[in-house]
Design a protein around this motif. Structure first.
Motif, short mmCIF file in Angstrom:
data_model
loop_
_atom_site.label_atom_id
_atom_site.label_comp_id
_atom_site.label_asym_id
_atom_site.label_seq_id
_atom_site.Cartn_x
_atom_site.Cartn_y
_atom_site.Cartn_z
N ARG A 167 42.84 42.23 31.05
CA ARG A 167 43.80 42.71 31.82
C ARG A 167 43.58 44.21 32.07
O ARG A 167 43.45 44.67 32.93
CB ARG A 167 45.20 42.62 31.04
CG ARG A 167 46.41 43.45 31.95
CD ARG A 167 47.58 44.03 31.21
NE ARG A 167 47.00 45.13 30.40
CZ ARG A 167 47.77 45.64 29.26
NH1 ARG A 167 48.98 45.01 28.93
NH2 ARG A 167 47.32 46.39 28.69
N ASP A 168 42.99 45.03 31.04
CA ASP A 168 42.56 46.25 31.01
C ASP A 168 41.34 46.44 31.60
O ASP A 168 41.22 47.15 32.81
CB ASP A 168 42.31 46.98 29.64
CG ASP A 168 43.56 47.10 28.99
OD1 ASP A 168 44.37 47.21 29.28
OD2 ASP A 168 43.40 47.13 27.48
N ARG A 169 40.43 45.29 31.73
CA ARG A 169 39.25 45.15 32.72
C ARG A 169 39.68 45.25 34.08
O ARG A 169 39.05 45.90 34.96
CB ARG A 169 38.45 44.39 32.01
CG ARG A 169 37.13 44.19 32.95
CD ARG A 169 36.19 43.02 32.49
NE ARG A 169 36.88 41.72 33.14
CZ ARG A 169 36.84 41.63 34.49
NH1 ARG A 169 36.25 42.18 35.16
NH2 ARG A 169 37.33 40.42 34.87
N LEU A 170 40.38 44.25 34.47
CA LEU A 170 40.92 44.27 35.82
C LEU A 170 41.64 45.32 36.28
O LEU A 170 41.60 45.58 37.43
CB LEU A 170 41.84 42.98 35.71
CG LEU A 170 41.03 41.54 35.41
CD1 LEU A 170 42.03 40.35 35.70
CD2 LEU A 170 40.09 41.30 36.73
N LEU A 215 40.74 47.24 39.36
CA LEU A 215 41.52 47.61 40.63
C LEU A 215 41.50 49.26 40.71
O LEU A 215 41.62 49.57 42.04
CB LEU A 215 42.92 47.21 40.26
CG LEU A 215 43.93 47.60 41.13
CD1 LEU A 215 43.81 46.73 42.46
CD2 LEU A 215 45.39 47.00 40.76
N LYS A 216 41.67 50.02 39.86
CA LYS A 216 41.61 51.46 40.26
C LYS A 216 40.42 52.00 40.70
O LYS A 216 40.51 52.71 41.67
CB LYS A 216 41.88 51.99 38.94
CG LYS A 216 41.83 53.73 38.94
CD LYS A 216 42.58 54.38 37.80
CE LYS A 216 42.58 55.71 37.65
NZ LYS A 216 42.01 56.45 39.15
N THR A 217 39.18 51.27 40.15
CA THR A 217 38.06 51.82 40.76
C THR A 217 38.02 51.22 42.43
O THR A 217 37.50 52.14 43.11
CB THR A 217 37.06 51.00 40.14
OG1 THR A 217 36.96 51.36 38.74
CG2 THR A 217 35.55 51.21 40.65
N HIS A 259 38.24 52.72 48.06
CA HIS A 259 38.92 52.59 49.36
C HIS A 259 39.53 53.89 49.95
O HIS A 259 39.39 54.20 51.13
CB HIS A 259 40.43 51.67 49.01
CG HIS A 259 41.04 51.33 50.19
ND1 HIS A 259 40.76 50.59 51.38
CD2 HIS A 259 42.18 51.92 50.71
CE1 HIS A 259 41.58 50.56 52.44
NE2 HIS A 259 42.60 51.54 51.96
N ALA A 260 40.03 54.70 49.00
CA ALA A 260 40.69 55.99 49.47
C ALA A 260 39.33 56.98 49.89
O ALA A 260 39.49 57.73 51.00
CB ALA A 260 41.22 56.65 48.35
N GLN A 261 38.22 56.70 49.18
CA GLN A 261 37.11 57.66 49.46
C GLN A 261 36.34 57.25 50.89
O GLN A 261 36.39 58.03 51.75
CB GLN A 261 36.22 57.52 48.48
CG GLN A 261 35.01 58.45 48.82
CD GLN A 261 33.88 58.09 47.77
OE1 GLN A 261 33.92 57.57 46.60
NE2 GLN A 261 32.77 58.81 47.70
N THR A 262 36.54 55.83 51.16
CA THR A 262 36.11 55.20 52.30
C THR A 262 36.96 55.55 53.59
O THR A 262 36.74 56.14 54.51
CB THR A 262 35.93 53.90 52.23
OG1 THR A 262 35.09 53.47 51.34
CG2 THR A 262 35.24 53.18 53.61
N ARG A 263 38.37 55.59 53.34
CA ARG A 263 39.46 56.07 54.47
C ARG A 263 39.03 57.38 54.79
O ARG A 263 39.13 57.84 55.75
CB ARG A 263 40.78 55.58 53.93
CG ARG A 263 41.62 55.75 54.70
CD ARG A 263 43.26 55.97 54.29
NE ARG A 263 43.40 56.67 53.14
CZ ARG A 263 44.06 56.02 51.98
NH1 ARG A 263 44.07 54.81 51.77
NH2 ARG A 263 44.15 56.90 51.01
N ASN A 264 39.10 58.41 53.56
CA ASN A 264 38.68 59.79 53.81
C ASN A 264 37.34 59.88 54.77
O ASN A 264 37.66 60.85 55.65
CB ASN A 264 38.99 60.51 52.57
CG ASN A 264 40.08 60.69 51.96
OD1 ASN A 264 41.06 60.51 52.57
ND2 ASN A 264 40.24 60.74 50.76
N SER A 265 36.37 59.38 54.20
CA SER A 265 35.18 59.46 55.08
C SER A 265 35.06 58.83 56.43
O SER A 265 34.70 59.89 57.31
CB SER A 265 34.26 58.66 54.26
OG SER A 265 33.92 59.24 53.05
N LEU A 266 35.81 57.78 56.67
CA LEU A 266 36.15 57.27 57.80
C LEU A 266 36.96 58.15 58.91
O LEU A 266 36.82 58.43 59.97
CB LEU A 266 36.50 55.93 58.07
CG LEU A 266 35.43 54.87 57.50
CD1 LEU A 266 36.17 53.55 57.45
CD2 LEU A 266 34.53 54.67 58.38
#
Length: 166
Positions: A109-112, A116-118, A123-130
């Motif tokens: 669970r912790d690994r998942l 998920l957080k990564t 996703h947030a970094q990609t959204r900001n770059s785009l």
């Protein structure tokens, strides 16, 4: 008079033959058109049947996946459905085995959660770059359009031969 009547009949027969030929041509054209429409209808109907069949297969696959995820595929000898998790827990013989299994599940669970957080961070970094790239493209396009509006020849406010463009 008899010859006039004969000529009149022959003329009328000729007109009727021409009308008949025209009607036969119209009938043949209508028949070809109907054939084309039938073919289009049959093609569309076949496509819809194929789509419906593929949709049914997708629905069945999704239901199977859902049942699998819910652990409903495993059945006991009595035929009563038991979740896979329940059966796995029932196979544990001691508290130590249960604790070991719990530790394994918590680690997973912790690994998942970390994965998920990564993924969310990426996703947030990609959204900001785009978003930044899109903003830069819009600014560039706006500058280019503004330059064209000043001088439609694409020369802007450049001076020609050291003199103004008068």
């Amino acid at each position: 008079m008899n010859q006039d009547l004969t000529q009149q009949w022959l003329t009328e027969i000729q007109v009727l033959k021409e009308q008949m030929a025209g009607l036969q041509h119209d009938r043949n054209a209508a028949w070809e058109s109907a054939q084309k429409w039938r073919q289009l209808y049959n093609t569309e109907a076949e496509q819809r049947r194929t789509d419906a069949q593929l949709s049914q297969q997708a629905i069945a696959s999704l239901k199977a996946d859902r049942h699998k995820l819910q652990g409903l595929e495993v059945e006991m000898a009595t035929g009563t459905p038991v979740t896979a998790n329940q059966q796995e827990i029932e196979q544990l013989k001691s508290v130590e085995e249960l604790q070991a299994k719990l530790i394994t599940v918590i680690k997973e669970r912790d690994r998942l959660l970390q994965a998920l957080k990564t993924e969310q961070d990426n996703h947030a970094q990609t959204r900001n770059s785009l978003t930044t790239a899109l903003g830069d493209a819009i600014d560039s396009l706006t500058r280019e359009r503004a330059g064209r509006e000043k001088d439609p020849r694409g020369q802007g406010d450049k001076e020609i031969g050291g003199q103004g463009a008068s």
